[in-house]
Design a protein around this motif. Structure first.
Motif, PDB file in Angstrom:
ATOM      1  N   ALA A 431       0.597  -1.092  -0.038  1.00 34.79           N
ATOM      2  CA  ALA A 431       0.014  -0.171   0.010  1.00 34.79           C
ATOM      3  C   ALA A 431       0.967   1.289  -0.059  1.00 34.79           C
ATOM      4  CB  ALA A 431      -0.839   0.027   1.261  1.00 34.79           C
ATOM      5  N   ILE A 432       0.445   2.202  -0.577  1.00 35.12           N
ATOM      6  CA  ILE A 432       0.876   3.722  -0.469  1.00 35.12           C
ATOM      7  C   ILE A 432      -0.110   4.528   0.030  1.00 35.12           C
ATOM      8  CG2 ILE A 432       1.947   5.626  -1.800  1.00 35.12           C
ATOM      9  CD1 ILE A 432       2.864   3.894  -4.036  1.00 35.12           C
ATOM     10  N   LEU A 433       0.027   5.253   1.168  1.00 35.32           N
ATOM     11  CA  LEU A 433      -0.780   6.151   1.798  1.00 35.32           C
ATOM     12  C   LEU A 433      -0.151   7.437   1.747  1.00 35.32           C
ATOM     13  CD1 LEU A 433      -1.483   3.664   4.720  1.00 35.32           C
ATOM     14  CD2 LEU A 433      -2.728   3.854   2.698  1.00 35.32           C
ATOM     15  N   ILE A 434      -0.521   8.276   1.309  1.00 36.27           N
ATOM     16  CA  ILE A 434      -0.278   9.815   1.070  1.00 36.27           C
ATOM     17  C   ILE A 434      -1.218  10.580   1.717  1.00 36.27           C
ATOM     18  CG2 ILE A 434       0.529  11.723  -0.481  1.00 36.27           C
ATOM     19  CD1 ILE A 434       1.206   9.275  -2.389  1.00 36.27           C
ATOM     20  N   GLY A 435      -0.944  11.499   2.758  1.00 32.62           N
ATOM     21  CA  GLY A 435      -1.686  12.309   3.257  1.00 32.62           C
ATOM     22  C   GLY A 435      -2.184  11.703   4.842  1.00 32.62           C
ATOM     23  N   ASP A 436      -3.135  12.381   5.414  1.00 31.48           N
ATOM     24  CA  ASP A 436      -3.557  11.838   6.647  1.00 31.48           C
ATOM     25  C   ASP A 436      -4.487  10.829   6.793  1.00 31.48           C
ATOM     26  OD1 ASP A 436      -1.708  13.513   8.192  1.00 31.48           O
ATOM     27  OD2 ASP A 436      -2.786  15.238   7.709  1.00 31.48           O
ATOM     28  N   THR A 437      -3.975   9.655   6.388  1.00 29.87           N
ATOM     29  CA  THR A 437      -5.295   8.755   5.998  1.00 29.87           C
ATOM     30  C   THR A 437      -5.584   8.026   7.246  1.00 29.87           C
ATOM     31  OG1 THR A 437      -3.753   7.040   5.417  1.00 29.87           O
ATOM     32  CG2 THR A 437      -4.356   8.590   3.359  1.00 29.87           C
ATOM     33  N   ASP A 438      -4.582   7.922   8.104  1.00 35.49           N
ATOM     34  CA  ASP A 438      -5.003   6.880   9.306  1.00 35.49           C
ATOM     35  C   ASP A 438      -5.450   5.439   9.086  1.00 35.49           C
ATOM     36  OD1 ASP A 438      -4.829   9.006  11.092  1.00 35.49           O
ATOM     37  OD2 ASP A 438      -6.919   9.660  10.967  1.00 35.49           O
ATOM     38  N   LEU A 439      -4.576   5.014   7.968  1.00 30.99           N
ATOM     39  CA  LEU A 439      -4.863   3.544   7.611  1.00 30.99           C
ATOM     40  C   LEU A 439      -3.753   2.934   7.751  1.00 30.99           C
ATOM     41  CD1 LEU A 439      -6.971   4.217   4.226  1.00 30.99           C
ATOM     42  CD2 LEU A 439      -7.643   3.030   6.627  1.00 30.99           C
ATOM     43  N   ALA A 440      -2.499   3.125   8.290  1.00 30.04           N
ATOM     44  CA  ALA A 440      -1.152   2.487   8.327  1.00 30.04           C
ATOM     45  C   ALA A 440      -1.613   1.228   9.205  1.00 30.04           C
ATOM     46  CB  ALA A 440      -0.211   3.312   8.981  1.00 30.04           C
ATOM     47  N   GLU A 441      -1.977   1.343  10.305  1.00 29.75           N
ATOM     48  CA  GLU A 441      -2.202   0.151  10.992  1.00 29.75           C
ATOM     49  C   GLU A 441      -3.043  -0.752  10.294  1.00 29.75           C
ATOM     50  OE1 GLU A 441      -2.677  -1.204  15.834  1.00 29.75           O
ATOM     51  OE2 GLU A 441      -3.001   0.850  15.174  1.00 29.75           O
ATOM     52  N   THR A 442      -4.324  -0.448   9.835  1.00 26.25           N
ATOM     53  CA  THR A 442      -5.237  -1.382   9.044  1.00 26.25           C
ATOM     54  C   THR A 442      -4.678  -1.932   8.058  1.00 26.25           C
ATOM     55  OG1 THR A 442      -6.968   0.305   9.725  1.00 26.25           O
ATOM     56  CG2 THR A 442      -7.405  -1.493   7.970  1.00 26.25           C
ATOM     57  N   CYS A 443      -3.873  -1.312   7.299  1.00 28.92           N
ATOM     58  CA  CYS A 443      -3.080  -1.971   6.173  1.00 28.92           C
ATOM     59  C   CYS A 443      -2.176  -3.072   6.490  1.00 28.92           C
ATOM     60  CB  CYS A 443      -2.270  -0.697   5.288  1.00 28.92           C
ATOM     61  SG  CYS A 443      -3.549   0.112   4.303  1.00 28.92           S
ATOM     62  N   GLU A 444      -1.386  -2.572   7.616  1.00 22.95           N
ATOM     63  CA  GLU A 444      -0.393  -3.812   8.265  1.00 22.95           C
ATOM     64  C   GLU A 444      -1.056  -4.799   8.618  1.00 22.95           C
ATOM     65  OE1 GLU A 444       3.121  -2.311  11.174  1.00 22.95           O
ATOM     66  OE2 GLU A 444       1.179  -3.008  12.142  1.00 22.95           O
ATOM     67  N   ASN A 445      -2.143  -4.778   9.444  1.00 21.82           N
ATOM     68  CA  ASN A 445      -3.117  -6.022   9.702  1.00 21.82           C
ATOM     69  C   ASN A 445      -3.505  -6.644   8.466  1.00 21.82           C
ATOM     70  OD1 ASN A 445      -2.595  -5.278  12.481  1.00 21.82           O
ATOM     71  ND2 ASN A 445      -4.453  -4.165  12.620  1.00 21.82           N
ATOM     72  N   LEU A 446      -3.873  -6.131   7.632  1.00 25.10           N
ATOM     73  CA  LEU A 446      -4.503  -6.759   6.336  1.00 25.10           C
ATOM     74  C   LEU A 446      -3.482  -7.467   5.494  1.00 25.10           C
ATOM     75  CD1 LEU A 446      -7.036  -4.030   5.177  1.00 25.10           C
ATOM     76  CD2 LEU A 446      -7.551  -6.101   6.005  1.00 25.10           C
ATOM     77  N   ILE A 447      -2.170  -6.833   5.592  1.00 23.30           N
ATOM     78  CA  ILE A 447      -1.013  -7.288   4.838  1.00 23.30           C
ATOM     79  C   ILE A 447      -0.495  -8.540   5.801  1.00 23.30           C
ATOM     80  CG2 ILE A 447       1.379  -7.354   3.822  1.00 23.30           C
ATOM     81  CD1 ILE A 447       0.768  -4.107   3.437  1.00 23.30           C
ATOM     82  N   LEU A 448      -0.364  -8.615   6.819  1.00 25.64           N
ATOM     83  CA  LEU A 448      -0.012  -9.484   7.722  1.00 25.64           C
ATOM     84  C   LEU A 448      -0.660 -10.730   7.952  1.00 25.64           C
ATOM     85  CD1 LEU A 448       1.996  -7.347  10.164  1.00 25.64           C
ATOM     86  CD2 LEU A 448       3.168  -8.870   8.353  1.00 25.64           C
ATOM     87  N   ASN A 449      -1.908 -10.562   8.086  1.00 22.57           N
ATOM     88  CA  ASN A 449      -3.021 -11.478   8.273  1.00 22.57           C
ATOM     89  C   ASN A 449      -3.429 -12.279   7.222  1.00 22.57           C
ATOM     90  OD1 ASN A 449      -2.855 -10.617  11.146  1.00 22.57           O
ATOM     91  ND2 ASN A 449      -4.353  -9.366  11.030  1.00 22.57           N
ATOM     92  N   GLY A 450      -3.112 -11.588   5.903  1.00 20.85           N
ATOM     93  CA  GLY A 450      -3.799 -12.260   4.678  1.00 20.85           C
ATOM     94  C   GLY A 450      -5.090 -12.423   4.713  1.00 20.85           C
ATOM     95  N   ILE A 451      -5.796 -11.554   4.995  1.00 20.55           N
ATOM     96  CA  ILE A 451      -7.218 -11.379   4.981  1.00 20.55           C
ATOM     97  C   ILE A 451      -7.736 -11.698   3.397  1.00 20.55           C
ATOM     98  CG2 ILE A 451      -9.481  -9.988   5.582  1.00 20.55           C
ATOM     99  CD1 ILE A 451      -8.022  -9.276   8.066  1.00 20.55           C
ATOM    100  N   ASP A 452      -8.590 -12.260   3.176  1.00 18.39           N
ATOM    101  CA  ASP A 452      -9.145 -12.393   1.674  1.00 18.39           C
ATOM    102  C   ASP A 452     -10.188 -11.263   1.642  1.00 18.39           C
ATOM    103  OD1 ASP A 452     -10.281 -12.751  -0.830  1.00 18.39           O
ATOM    104  OD2 ASP A 452     -11.148 -14.544   0.005  1.00 18.39           O
ATOM    105  N   LEU A 453      -9.790 -10.345   0.750  1.00 16.64           N
ATOM    106  CA  LEU A 453     -10.678  -9.074   0.656  1.00 16.64           C
ATOM    107  C   LEU A 453     -11.511  -8.932  -0.561  1.00 16.64           C
ATOM    108  CD1 LEU A 453      -7.811  -6.487   1.284  1.00 16.64           C
ATOM    109  CD2 LEU A 453      -9.540  -7.367   3.081  1.00 16.64           C
TER     110      LEU A 453
END
Length: 472
Positions: A431-453
């Motif tokens: 993921a690339i997050l530019i600006g104040d997205t507040d999504l860093a931890e969410t993306c980290e969890n989604l990547i590491l947990n391998g959740i099917d999106l």
């Protein structure tokens, strides 16, 4: 003259200082010596978690003698390593016996002209080189920036009161970090910014090398610049009222030739475009910001195993092929099976992580203990700032090593945010997050947990759906 210590760390940059500090924590009673070419070293401060395993931080300059009671320092330069007998020799002839050695000698700028000194070219790498840039800027009206990474992008945004000619080999800006879409986001945002810089004028305070560095040390290689390095420098030229000006872009080109004008009036630069055509421009000097190469200038009794890029091969414990010799930071190349979501980039973030890992590994080896590789090597993560926007890069953020077997989802709000998800078989891979997205931890969890999106489809980036609350 000779000295002796249990742990010897070479280099006063982020990797070397992180290694020494990690050793001081793990082995508080051990003798630790930091050998640095400059009396000024770089340490990490204001470490703030952005996600569970991702941090942003500032870099503080400090005198090497202020490292703490358990860390001694010596201002000198490594010349030779005798790994069999466990000693090194410095340029000044000091012999230091050690039990464990860590090489954190960083990198040196890749100048487009090679390593031959050229009066019109400045390679930006350390504080000394930025001070040289300041001096040249004071009388400059036209500057050419060559490169497309972090330092080049920061300079293009931060230089004031000067005409900037930005030459890149790619089809878009900041290609080291972002894709064409994010580059377009930055350029649109920059084009709408009032060129008159309305930020208040503040005094710029910093520790100057000339105040603390002996005269015979002023030409030594200093430690690499850290994040937001430009905040402590006045980067103003002499082309009129103090303002930021949009750089003139030259895409897919390289410098073909340079010629000095009479009476030190600047330089004529010929650019070669992708189609072979030539273009001529005039500038006062050139800033070469085309990356670094590992700094392995020293000799050793046994040959260090190097990678194709010149880095010292290290395993997952940061060990080299020489007994009890470790390496960390820009000077090394990872030679272990990389995790699914991690790869090496020579960045401040990884310099800190590798330095800390080397310190832990050395401390464990000294006590006969087993240590495991830090979890930070499971997921690539980097926090920086480009063109005034906070930027978070996670995992395979540009589809690195994924071939063509991936898809991209993008959400862009002009002048506010740019969010890019790299998905492979329904799983988030980067993921690339530019600006104040507040999504860093969410993306980290989604990547590491391998959740099917896959069940969520394009709605995963629907602005009306708060995925931060949904997946946290």
């Amino acid at each position: 003259m000779s000295r002796e210590c249990e742990f010897l760390v070479i280099g006063g940059g982020i990797a070397g200082v992180s290694c020494a500090e990690s050793l001081a924590i793990c082995r508080p009673t051990a003798s630790i010596l930091l050998l640095t070419e400059s009396s000024i070293v770089k340490s990490v401060t204001n470490l703030v978690p952005v996600a569970r395993y991702l941090h942003k931080f500032d870099v503080r300059e400090q005198d090497a003698s202020e490292m703490g009671a358990t860390i001694e320092s010596l201002v000198d330069q490594l010349e030779h390593i005798n790994s069999k007998e466990h000693w090194i020799r410095t340029v000044k002839g000091v012999v230091i016996k050690y039990r464990y050695l860590c090489l954190c000698t960083g990198g040196v700028p890749k100048l487009f002209c090679g390593q031959v000194a050229d009066p019109c070219i400045i390679g930006i790498r350390d504080t000394d080189s930025v001070l040289a840039l300041q001096r040249k800027l004071a009388a400059a009206k036209d500057v050419l920036i060559l490169g497309n990474g972090g330092i080049a992008s920061e300079l293009a945004y931060e230089l004031k009161n000067v005409n900037v000619h930005w030459v890149v080999k790619d089809a878009h800006i900041s290609a080291t970090f972002v894709d064409p879409g994010a580059a377009e986001f930055f350029q649109l945002a920059r084009s709408e910014v009032d060129t008159q810089d309305s930020s208040p004028v503040t005094a710029i305070k910093r520790m100057r090398f000339s105040e603390v560095l002996p005269k015979d040390q002023t030409n030594k290689q200093g430690a690499a610049l850290g994040p937001d390095w430009h905040r402590t420098f006045d980067l103003s030229g002499a082309a009129g009222a103090a303002e930021r000006r949009l750089p003139k872009m030259y895409y897919k080109c390289r410098i073909y030739s340079t010629q000095e004008l009479p009476d030190e009036a600047g330089f004529i630069v010929q650019l070669e475009h992708e189609d072979g055509s030539l273009e001529q421009l005039t500038c006062d000097f050139i800033v070469s910001a085309t990356g670094v190469r590992p700094n392995t200038y020293y000799s050793s009794d046994s040959e260090l195993k190097l990678s194709e890029d010149g880095g010292i091969f290290v395993d997952e414990m940061m060990r080299t092929n020489l007994e009890d010799v470790y390496a960390a930071g820009d000077v090394c190349t990872a030679n272990w099976p990389a995790a699914m979501h991690w790869f090496q980039m020579r960045l401040w973030t990884q310099a800190r992580q590798m330095g800390s890992m080397a310190g832990r590994s050395m401390a464990a080896a000294s006590e006969g203990e087993t240590v495991y590789q830090d979890f930070c090597f499971e997921l690539f993560g980097h926090v920086t700032k480009l063109f005034g926007y906070p930027v978070v890069l996670l995992g395979r953020f540009n589809g690195q090593d994924l071939g063509k077997d991936y898809e991209i989802l993008v959400r862009c709000t002009r002048n506010k945010e740019y969010i890019k998800f790299v998905l492979q078989k329904g799983r988030l891979r980067g993921a690339i997050l530019i600006g104040d997205t507040d999504l860093a931890e969410t993306c980290e969890n989604l990547i590491l947990n391998g959740i099917d999106l896959e069940p969520y489809g394009d709605d995963i980036l629907n602005p009306d759906i708060d995925i931060e609350d949904y997946f946290d």
